[in-house]
Design an enzyme around this catalytic site. Structure first.
Site, PDB file in Angstrom:
ATOM      1  CG  HIS A   1      -2.170   0.701   1.487  1.00 38.59           C
ATOM      2  ND1 HIS A   1      -1.511   2.296   1.926  1.00 38.59           N
ATOM      3  CD2 HIS A   1      -3.663   1.209   1.269  1.00 38.59           C
ATOM      4  CE1 HIS A   1      -2.742   2.865   1.913  1.00 38.59           C
ATOM      5  NE2 HIS A   1      -4.100   1.842   1.366  1.00 38.59           N
TER       6      HIS A   1
ATOM      7  CG  ASP B   1       0.579  -2.408   5.836  1.00 42.48           C
ATOM      8  OD1 ASP B   1       0.027  -3.099   7.209  1.00 42.48           O
ATOM      9  OD2 ASP B   1       0.377  -2.094   5.433  1.00 42.48           O
TER      10      ASP B   1
ATOM     11  CD  GLN C   1      -6.407  -4.926   4.171  1.00 37.68           C
ATOM     12  OE1 GLN C   1      -7.764  -5.473   4.081  1.00 37.68           O
ATOM     13  NE2 GLN C   1      -6.958  -3.138   3.654  1.00 37.68           N
TER      14      GLN C   1
ATOM     15  CE  LYS D   1      -6.870  -0.419   5.960  1.00 39.40           C
ATOM     16  NZ  LYS D   1      -7.672   0.160   5.213  1.00 39.40           N
TER      17      LYS D   1
ATOM     18  CB  CYS E   1      -3.652   3.240  -1.927  1.00 46.06           C
ATOM     19  SG  CYS E   1      -4.724   4.416  -1.210  1.00 46.06           S
TER      20      CYS E   1
HETATM   21  N1  PLP Z   1      -1.825  -0.703   4.663  1.00 46.73           N
HETATM   22  C1  PLP Z   1      -2.729  -1.596   4.037  1.00 46.73           C
HETATM   23  C2  PLP Z   1      -2.742  -3.445   3.693  1.00 46.73           C
HETATM   24  C3  PLP Z   1      -4.028  -1.586   4.107  1.00 46.73           C
HETATM   25  O1  PLP Z   1      -4.799  -1.982   3.242  1.00 46.73           O
HETATM   26  C4  PLP Z   1      -4.159   0.156   3.956  1.00 46.73           C
HETATM   27  C5  PLP Z   1      -5.530   0.868   3.987  1.00 46.73           C
HETATM   28  O2  PLP Z   1      -6.439   0.638   3.349  1.00 46.73           O
HETATM   29  C6  PLP Z   1      -3.269   1.014   5.216  1.00 46.73           C
HETATM   30  C7  PLP Z   1      -2.073   0.502   4.991  1.00 46.73           C
HETATM   31  C8  PLP Z   1      -3.703   2.266   5.826  1.00 46.73           C
HETATM   32  O3  PLP Z   1      -4.287   2.030   6.500  1.00 46.73           O
HETATM   33  P1  PLP Z   1      -4.967   3.747   7.264  1.00 46.73           P
HETATM   34  O4  PLP Z   1      -5.416   4.409   6.030  1.00 46.73           O
HETATM   35  O5  PLP Z   1      -5.750   3.695   7.976  1.00 46.73           O
HETATM   36  O6  PLP Z   1      -3.731   4.184   7.931  1.00 46.73           O
END
Ligand code: PLP
Length: 406
Positions: free
Chosen positions: A122, A199, A202, A225, A365
């Protein structure tokens, strides 16, 4: 596993209609809906407890502080960390990664050093590292992806050098539903003495996450999430690492003593938590984790696994439908081809929306992953614990109906 109809009643939004049709909410990878238990905990705290934490001697402040710190313990237990000192509250995954990129980067990354990320990250797990590399004259290296959507672990091992300072990799792809072998990724990095950030944005909502078993050095996730509120997330870090790192932001809470000449910093985890935390959100996050725990993360995983399997079977029967990667988690990205043309993801998403079906469209993203796949975007359906086979049927019928229009 659990009573799905009863569970759905905990989420009032699922009963609403859009365009006079029952809502079919399949954008859970973007954010999940909230159960009453979470929303009511927030309302109750604002109505009956609200006071700033850590500062007051009065009753309400102590009660708010107790709730806030009990939430830290709840998060610790949920991800199986050793100590609450290792649980830093942030605004979300993005802030957690930025915190680390800044703090770790300031202390430990120098010109010529390398940071390793993967093809399927992401933007939140790319841009902070890119910014760090620009600041420090370091280099960003990328783990390649195979045709089937898995990361190329052999290539990964060969990327690591004496200059590699950190590996940062997602556990579950928000686009492909690929589940990366993070334990293996960590093991290989540790052979080179390199720490790893996982990370888990998900993965935390879908699978049991155990930071000790994974042996990752850092891990980040977002409350919203995993059925919690927006505005709160977590950075986990091994105490030995967090101890070595400088603060991210300055302000209240993160200090021990301040004079105009010098400031000494608070201990862990407060050193990284400048300013008033969103203590209502941290408490609500703990309630969300309680909710997940009461249903059982294994049960949620199994329900979503069966639902994803069912969705894949049904979707594969739609003529011209192509699924990207090999989804193993509750995320399916696809495109549909009709008459030799791909139906643009925006058209598909907009028309599904008119049928009451909420999906995500675009690059999710993850533009570098789109470049790797040679596409501009996909349609993405992502599931949560409350989704049903009936909703999958509605999605598949909707896709067929839209496809017929082209
Ligand atoms: N990392 C992953 C794999 C994501 O899917 C997301 C959000 O869709 C993020 C990071 C960013 O999360 P946040 O916008 O809640 O900080």
């Amino acid at each position: 596993m659990f009573d799905l109809e009863k569970v759905r009643e905990d989420f009032p939004i699922l009963a609403r209609k859009v365009y006079d049709r029952p809502l079919v909410y399949l954008d859970n990878a973007a954010t999940t809906q909230k159960p009453r238990q979470v929303v009511e905990a927030m309302v109750d705290e604002y109505y009956n407890v609200n006071a700033n934490v850590h500062r007051g001697v009065h009753y309400l402040s102590q009660q708010a502080t107790d709730l806030h710190e009990a939430s830290r313990e709840r998060v610790r237990a949920f991800i199986h960390a050793r100590s609450t000192s290792e649980i830093v509250f942030t605004r979300g995954t993005t802030e957690a990664i930025n915190l680390l990129a800044y703090s770790f980067g300031e202390a430990l990354v120098h010109e010529g050093d390398e940071i390793v990320v993967s093809t399927m990250e992401h933007h939140s797990n790319i841009v902070p590292w890119q910014m760090l590399c620009q600041r420090k004259g370091a280099r960003l290296k990328v783990i390649p992806m195979r045709e089937d959507g898995a990361l190329d672990l052999e290539a990964y091992a060969s990327l690591l050098t004496a200059r590699t300072r950190l590996v940062s990799c997602t556990q579950v792809s928000n686009v492909l539903g690929e589940v990366n072998p993070v334990e293996e990724i960590v093991r290989i990095a540790h052979e080179h003495g390199v720490p790893v950030l996982v990370d888990a944005a998900q993965s935390v909502p879908h699978i049991e996450v155990d930071v000790q078993q994974m042996d990752c050095d850092f891990l980040a996730f977002s409350g919203h999430k995993v059925y919690g509120p927006t505005g709160v997330g977590v950075l986990y870090g091994k105490e030995t690492w967090l101890d070595r790192l400088p603060p991210y932001q300055g302000g209240g809470e993160m200090i021990q003593t301040v004079t105009f000449e010098k400031t000494t910093f608070n201990g862990l985890p407060y050193k990284f938590e400048a300013g008033t935390p969103d203590y209502v959100a941290t408490h609500a996050l703990a309630c969300a984790l309680d909710y997940v725990t009461a249903l059982g993360i294994e049960n949620i995983h199994e329900h979503e696994r069966q639902l994803t399997q069912y969705a894949l079977e049904q979707m594969r029967q739609v003529e011209g439908l192509h699924i990207f990667g090999t989804p193993q988690a509750a995320v399916i990205s696809f495109q549909v081809q009709r008459g030799g043309h791909i139906i643009h993801h925006l058209d598909m998403g907009t028309l599904l929306d008119r049928l009451g079906i909420a999906v995500r469209t675009g690059h999710h993203c993850a533009e570098p992953l789109m470049h790797r796949l040679g596409i501009e975007g996909t349609v993405r359906a992502s599931f949560a614990l409350y989704n049903t086979r009936k909703e999958v049927d509605a999605l598949v019928a909707g896709i067929r109906r839209v496809a017929q229009m082209f």
